[in-house]
Design an enzyme around this catalytic site. Structure first.
Site, PDB file in Angstrom:
ATOM      1  CG  LEU A  37      -2.112   0.941   1.256  1.00  8.43           C
ATOM      2  CD1 LEU A  37      -3.025   0.689   0.059  1.00  8.43           C
ATOM      3  CD2 LEU A  37      -2.891   0.787   2.547  1.00  8.43           C
ATOM      4  CG  ASP A  38       1.426   3.403  -3.703  1.00 13.57           C
ATOM      5  OD1 ASP A  38       2.207   2.444  -3.747  1.00 13.57           O
ATOM      6  OD2 ASP A  38       0.790   3.827  -4.696  1.00 13.57           O
TER       7      ASP A  38
END
Length: 320
Positions: free
Chosen positions: A42-43
């Site tokens: 997840l960025d």
């Protein structure tokens, strides 16, 4: 400690840092050393559901990459960046702004099977190198389009959080629209909810929606509401994680290993059958449908197995 801790990842934290936070909590609580891994990147600029696998659950972390995800995301119109989000440099600008009616009219074009070109700032490999490394070095990156599935795509409005145990009364979309904006007003941004298959890039989806509306845009907010079977209802904050670690109470939020396999049927084995599987043997004459199964014995996970023509073979064994 074998199972899942679900973090509500805050803004700015990387997935690897989320893993490190769980490791610190385990150490603080004096737990036995265990493998820890995350179930899908997840960025840092995204928030929300980040599954962290502990112990034998790490053998299932890869399955999270193949699972569906649900996101809320905001498209900000008028500027496109090289990273397709807030972090990048501006590469295109447009004065055009869409109306709510225009946005609603294009969403069906992005629902179902679609071809999508991933962002050049992604972890995909090009000739053995990460695309984002090449892009940062100033090299031109050409990525092939890929087939993904957008299972649903709609305007985001107050309502149920997926998996919520305490549902709210959900107003109709029409009532929400009337409260928020005139249907013919030009919008600077819009927030959408998307249920997507593996391999889908929300940044690319936002880019393509903006282009279809005759403008450009980038992702200004991205929040993951669900990853596979895990939802925000299951999640805890970093502060709560730290508190549970120091209180030696991580078990209170540890989800069982089997939760990561809730989409496949269970297969109950006798102790003798379980022993044979643990030795790597093939079980013959088992009455079960073909496909993946979660094999257990006396409620203890034994293995993720593949059944074919009444034969059972181990795909992933668990040392429990």
């Amino acid at each position: 400690m074998h199972g899942w801790i679900i973090l509500d990842k805050p803004l700015g934290l990387g997935s690897t840092q989320g893993v490190s936070a769980v490791k610190r909590a385990l150490r603080a609580g004096g737990y036995a050393k265990a493998k820890v891994g995350h179930g899908g990147t997840l960025d840092p600029l995204a928030t929300g559901v980040l599954p962290i696998a502990i112990g034998e659950a790490t053998k299932l972390a890869g399955r999270m990459l193949d699972s569906d995800k649900i996101y809320d995301f905001t498209i900000r119109f008028g500027v496109q960046t090289d990273t397709l989000d807030l972090e990048g440099a501006e590469i295109a600008r447009s004065d055009a702004r869409p109306t709510l009616a225009e946005i609603e009219s294009v969403l069906p074009r992005f629902t179902g099977p679609v071809e999508q070109v991933p962002p050049v700032y992604s972890a995909l490999k090009v000739d053995g190198q990460r695309a984002y490394d090449l892009a940062r070095a100033g090299e031109e990156v050409m990525l092939a389009s890929r087939s993904v599935v957008i299972r649903s795509l709609a305007l985001s409005h107050p309502g149920l959080v997926p998996g919520s145990a305490d549902p709210q009364v959900q107003p109709s979309a029409d009532a929400w629209r009337q409260q928020q904006v005139r249907h013919d007003a030009a919008l600077e941004e819009v927030t959408l909810t998307a249920h997507v298959s593996k391999g889908t890039y929300i940044r690319s989806l936002a880019r393509d929606i903006a282009l279809a509306l005759g403008t450009v845009g980038h992702v200004a907010m991205l929040r993951r509401l669900k990853a596979g079977p895990f939802t925000l209802v299951d999640s805890i904050s970093l502060d709560k994680l730290t508190e549970l670690g120091h209180g030696r109470a991580l078990e209170d939020k540890l989800l069982p290993l089997r939760v990561g396999l809730d989409d496949i049927p269970a297969l109950s084995l006798t102790p003798d059958q379980a022993g044979l599987l643990r030795q790597g043997r093939v079980l013959i004459g088992i009455a079960a449908d073909d496909g993946l199964h979660f094999a257990t014995s006396d409620d203890v996970p034994v293995a993720l197995v593949e059944v074919l023509d009444r034969e059972v073979r181990v795909v992933r064994g668990f040392n429990l």
